[in-house]
Design a protein around this motif. Structure first.
Motif, mmCIF file in Angstrom:
data_model
loop_
_atom_site.group_PDB
_atom_site.id
_atom_site.type_symbol
_atom_site.label_atom_id
_atom_site.label_comp_id
_atom_site.label_asym_id
_atom_site.label_seq_id
_atom_site.Cartn_x
_atom_site.Cartn_y
_atom_site.Cartn_z
ATOM 1 N N LEU A 33 -2.447 3.911 -2.435
ATOM 2 C CA LEU A 33 -1.544 3.599 -3.439
ATOM 3 C C LEU A 33 -0.308 2.714 -2.605
ATOM 4 C CD1 LEU A 33 -1.496 7.146 -5.091
ATOM 5 C CD2 LEU A 33 -2.123 4.919 -6.325
ATOM 6 N N PHE A 34 0.164 1.965 -3.522
ATOM 7 C CA PHE A 34 1.056 0.970 -2.791
ATOM 8 C C PHE A 34 2.464 0.723 -4.013
ATOM 9 C CE2 PHE A 34 -1.690 -0.022 0.439
ATOM 10 C CZ PHE A 34 -2.875 0.162 -0.042
ATOM 11 N N TRP A 35 3.415 0.306 -3.527
ATOM 12 C CA TRP A 35 4.429 -0.220 -4.291
ATOM 13 C C TRP A 35 4.978 -1.444 -3.593
ATOM 14 C CZ3 TRP A 35 6.406 0.687 -8.992
ATOM 15 C CH2 TRP A 35 6.001 1.902 -9.448
ATOM 16 N N TYR A 36 5.069 -2.622 -4.551
ATOM 17 C CA TYR A 36 5.665 -3.943 -4.032
ATOM 18 C C TYR A 36 6.589 -4.183 -4.942
ATOM 19 C CZ TYR A 36 1.563 -5.417 -0.827
ATOM 20 O OH TYR A 36 0.623 -5.212 0.057
ATOM 21 N N VAL A 37 7.554 -5.052 -4.486
ATOM 22 C CA VAL A 37 8.722 -5.772 -5.298
ATOM 23 C C VAL A 37 8.622 -7.042 -5.260
ATOM 24 C CG1 VAL A 37 10.301 -5.587 -3.244
ATOM 25 C CG2 VAL A 37 11.395 -5.368 -5.326
ATOM 26 N N CYS A 91 3.331 -1.373 -9.001
ATOM 27 C CA CYS A 91 2.481 -0.344 -8.367
ATOM 28 C C CYS A 91 1.175 -0.804 -8.359
ATOM 29 C CB CYS A 91 2.551 0.901 -9.270
ATOM 30 S SG CYS A 91 1.761 2.434 -8.589
ATOM 31 N N ALA A 92 0.326 -0.332 -7.257
ATOM 32 C CA ALA A 92 -1.016 -0.942 -7.035
ATOM 33 C C ALA A 92 -1.728 0.199 -6.432
ATOM 34 C CB ALA A 92 -0.864 -2.125 -6.145
ATOM 35 N N VAL A 93 -3.211 0.143 -6.883
ATOM 36 C CA VAL A 93 -4.094 1.093 -6.153
ATOM 37 C C VAL A 93 -5.399 0.138 -5.539
ATOM 38 C CG1 VAL A 93 -5.117 1.340 -8.253
ATOM 39 C CG2 VAL A 93 -5.661 3.032 -6.527
ATOM 40 N N SER A 94 -6.066 0.945 -4.480
ATOM 41 C CA SER A 94 -6.965 0.317 -3.966
ATOM 42 C C SER A 94 -8.144 1.417 -3.408
ATOM 43 C CB SER A 94 -6.702 -0.503 -2.919
ATOM 44 O OG SER A 94 -7.733 -1.386 -2.382
ATOM 45 N N ASN A 95 -9.191 1.180 -3.181
ATOM 46 C CA ASN A 95 -10.125 1.784 -2.434
ATOM 47 C C ASN A 95 -10.554 1.159 -1.157
ATOM 48 O OD1 ASN A 95 -11.978 0.386 -3.632
ATOM 49 N ND2 ASN A 95 -12.891 2.155 -4.965
ATOM 50 N N SER A 96 -10.152 -0.134 -1.137
ATOM 51 C CA SER A 96 -10.604 -0.890 -0.157
ATOM 52 C C SER A 96 -9.569 -1.275 0.807
ATOM 53 C CB SER A 96 -11.304 -1.890 -0.800
ATOM 54 O OG SER A 96 -10.358 -3.010 -1.115
ATOM 55 N N GLY A 97 -8.222 -1.363 0.372
ATOM 56 C CA GLY A 97 -7.298 -2.126 1.092
ATOM 57 C C GLY A 97 -6.888 -3.420 1.017
ATOM 58 N N TYR A 98 -7.963 -4.073 0.430
ATOM 59 C CA TYR A 98 -7.674 -5.610 0.038
ATOM 60 C C TYR A 98 -7.640 -5.979 -1.205
ATOM 61 C CZ TYR A 98 -12.801 -5.445 -0.177
ATOM 62 O OH TYR A 98 -14.047 -5.189 -0.285
ATOM 63 N N TYR B 90 -0.816 -18.832 -8.835
ATOM 64 C CA TYR B 90 -1.828 -18.560 -7.869
ATOM 65 C C TYR B 90 -1.343 -18.049 -6.594
ATOM 66 C CZ TYR B 90 -4.974 -19.924 -11.267
ATOM 67 O OH TYR B 90 -5.702 -20.202 -12.526
ATOM 68 N N LEU B 91 -1.354 -16.896 -6.210
ATOM 69 C CA LEU B 91 -0.711 -16.258 -5.006
ATOM 70 C C LEU B 91 -1.520 -16.041 -4.015
ATOM 71 C CD1 LEU B 91 1.086 -13.295 -6.891
ATOM 72 C CD2 LEU B 91 2.071 -15.519 -6.393
ATOM 73 N N CYS B 92 -0.968 -16.550 -2.639
ATOM 74 C CA CYS B 92 -1.746 -16.224 -1.327
ATOM 75 C C CYS B 92 -1.154 -14.986 -0.605
ATOM 76 C CB CYS B 92 -1.879 -17.473 -0.768
ATOM 77 S SG CYS B 92 -2.857 -17.419 0.732
ATOM 78 N N ALA B 93 -2.161 -14.492 0.082
ATOM 79 C CA ALA B 93 -1.256 -13.430 0.912
ATOM 80 C C ALA B 93 -2.104 -13.556 2.306
ATOM 81 C CB ALA B 93 -1.327 -12.053 0.251
ATOM 82 N N SER B 94 -1.569 -12.826 3.334
ATOM 83 C CA SER B 94 -2.367 -12.656 4.546
ATOM 84 C C SER B 94 -2.141 -11.300 5.159
ATOM 85 C CB SER B 94 -2.229 -13.737 5.392
ATOM 86 O OG SER B 94 -0.922 -13.723 6.015
ATOM 87 N N SER B 95 -2.834 -10.762 5.973
ATOM 88 C CA SER B 95 -2.412 -9.582 6.542
ATOM 89 C C SER B 95 -3.310 -9.509 7.943
ATOM 90 C CB SER B 95 -3.071 -8.354 5.487
ATOM 91 O OG SER B 95 -4.488 -8.273 5.839
ATOM 92 N N TYR B 96 -2.710 -8.471 8.767
ATOM 93 C CA TYR B 96 -3.487 -8.195 10.079
ATOM 94 C C TYR B 96 -4.936 -7.661 9.631
ATOM 95 C CZ TYR B 96 0.698 -8.865 12.560
ATOM 96 O OH TYR B 96 1.887 -9.447 12.907
ATOM 97 N N ARG B 97 -5.980 -7.618 10.704
ATOM 98 C CA ARG B 97 -7.253 -6.830 10.146
ATOM 99 C C ARG B 97 -6.840 -5.431 10.563
ATOM 100 N NH1 ARG B 97 -11.563 -5.000 13.111
ATOM 101 N NH2 ARG B 97 -13.450 -5.059 11.959
ATOM 102 N N GLN B 98 -6.283 -4.717 9.791
ATOM 103 C CA GLN B 98 -6.139 -3.028 9.964
ATOM 104 C C GLN B 98 -6.857 -2.614 8.728
ATOM 105 O OE1 GLN B 98 -1.989 -3.012 10.374
ATOM 106 N NE2 GLN B 98 -2.239 -1.995 12.381
ATOM 107 N N ALA B 99 -7.762 -1.739 9.090
ATOM 108 C CA ALA B 99 -8.641 -1.569 7.860
ATOM 109 C C ALA B 99 -7.725 -0.455 6.668
ATOM 110 C CB ALA B 99 -9.727 -0.356 8.407
ATOM 111 N N ASN B 100 -7.696 -1.020 5.451
ATOM 112 C CA ASN B 100 -7.256 -0.098 4.379
ATOM 113 C C ASN B 100 -5.820 -0.095 4.679
ATOM 114 O OD1 ASN B 100 -9.910 0.224 3.633
ATOM 115 N ND2 ASN B 100 -10.052 2.185 4.922
ATOM 116 N N THR B 101 -5.082 -0.933 5.037
ATOM 117 C CA THR B 101 -3.600 -0.973 5.235
ATOM 118 C C THR B 101 -2.859 -1.206 3.899
ATOM 119 O OG1 THR B 101 -3.178 -3.056 6.078
ATOM 120 C CG2 THR B 101 -3.566 -1.152 7.576
ATOM 121 N N GLY B 102 -3.425 -2.340 3.322
ATOM 122 C CA GLY B 102 -3.009 -2.838 1.938
ATOM 123 C C GLY B 102 -1.556 -3.527 1.942
ATOM 124 N N GLU B 103 -1.005 -3.434 3.368
ATOM 125 C CA GLU B 103 0.328 -4.549 3.680
ATOM 126 C C GLU B 103 -0.150 -5.996 3.487
ATOM 127 O OE1 GLU B 103 1.610 -0.842 6.602
ATOM 128 O OE2 GLU B 103 3.024 -2.587 6.591
#
Lengths: 112, 115
Positions: A33-37, A91-98, B90-103
């Motif tokens: 689960l995530f929050w973004y602003v 708010c966002a949800v994921s089961n994969s992280g991407y 249309y939004l682009c995003a990038s991240s480090y290769r860290q499994a399941n971080t979602g950041e």
């Protein structure tokens, strides 16, 4: 299928008061689960996340969120709101992280 | 500026034309994502890359949409034969290769208007 619901389109709060932005989720298995602003004319910014561990998660700018498994909720909170907190919160949800599934967003307005 | 960069920021086109958007991620990030956001909605996942490999594509994504990341650095998103319903940010995003971080680190987006 996984989804989140943000039941409030807008939340109004006076500066200095506590704020809560609500989120409930639906997911099979363990949720991420995530929050973004999103500030006006700015890109989405990560605030905080829950993956596992403590139910109370602390994030950026003094925000925190509480994971409640029994209520399937992940409400965003802040003890004392600032005018500069006025923005759109997702708010966002994921089961994969991407592949994050975002809610519709809640507009927070903090008045002086 | 070392953030995610998207170009063009705004594109107005006529229905039926092709458009291409470019995304330059943060240099040390090897994961890159495309999302689409319409007014009053949250971002919707379209596709994602790890290095040059496209690992996931939304089932909702039309065949008119194609994305590439040829050298694992910048990415392009092309929409062929645009329709009015393609109008969105249309939004682009990038991240480090860290499994399941979602950041994810998002760019400011490319707004498409199809007339």
């Amino acid at each position: 299928a996984q989804s989140v619901a943000q039941p409030e389109d807008q939340v109004n709060v006076a500066e200095g008061n506590p704020l809560t932005v609500k989120c409930t989720y639906s997911v099979s298995g363990n949720p991420y689960l995530f929050w973004y602003v999103q500030y006006p004319n700015r890109g989405l910014q990560f605030l905080l996340k829950y993956i596992t561990g403590d139910n109370l998660v602390k994030g950026s700018y003094g925000f925190e969120a509480e994971f409640n498994k029994s209520q399937t909720s992940f409400h965003l909170k802040k003890p004392s709101a600032l005018v500069s907190d006025s923005a759109l919160y997702f708010c966002a949800v994921s089961n994969s992280g991407y592949a994050l599934n975002f809610g519709k967003g809640t507009s927070l307005l903090v008045t002086p | 500026d070392t953030g995610v960069s998207q170009n063009p920021r705004h594109k107005i086109t006529k229905r039926g034309q092709n458009v291409t958007f470019r995304c330059d991620p943060i240099s040390e990030h090897n994961r890159l994502y495309w999302y689409r956001q319409t007014l009053g909605q949250g971002p919707e996942f379209l596709t994602y890359f790890q290095n040059e490999a496209q690992l996931e594509k939304s089932r909702l994504l039309s065949d008119r949409f194609s994305a590439e990341r040829p050298k694992g650095s910048f990415s392009t998103l092309e929409i062929q034969r645009t329709e009015q319903g393609d109008s969105a940010m249309y939004l682009c995003a990038s991240s480090y290769r860290q499994a399941n971080t979602g950041e994810l680190f998002f760019g400011e987006g490319s707004r498409l208007t199809v007339l």
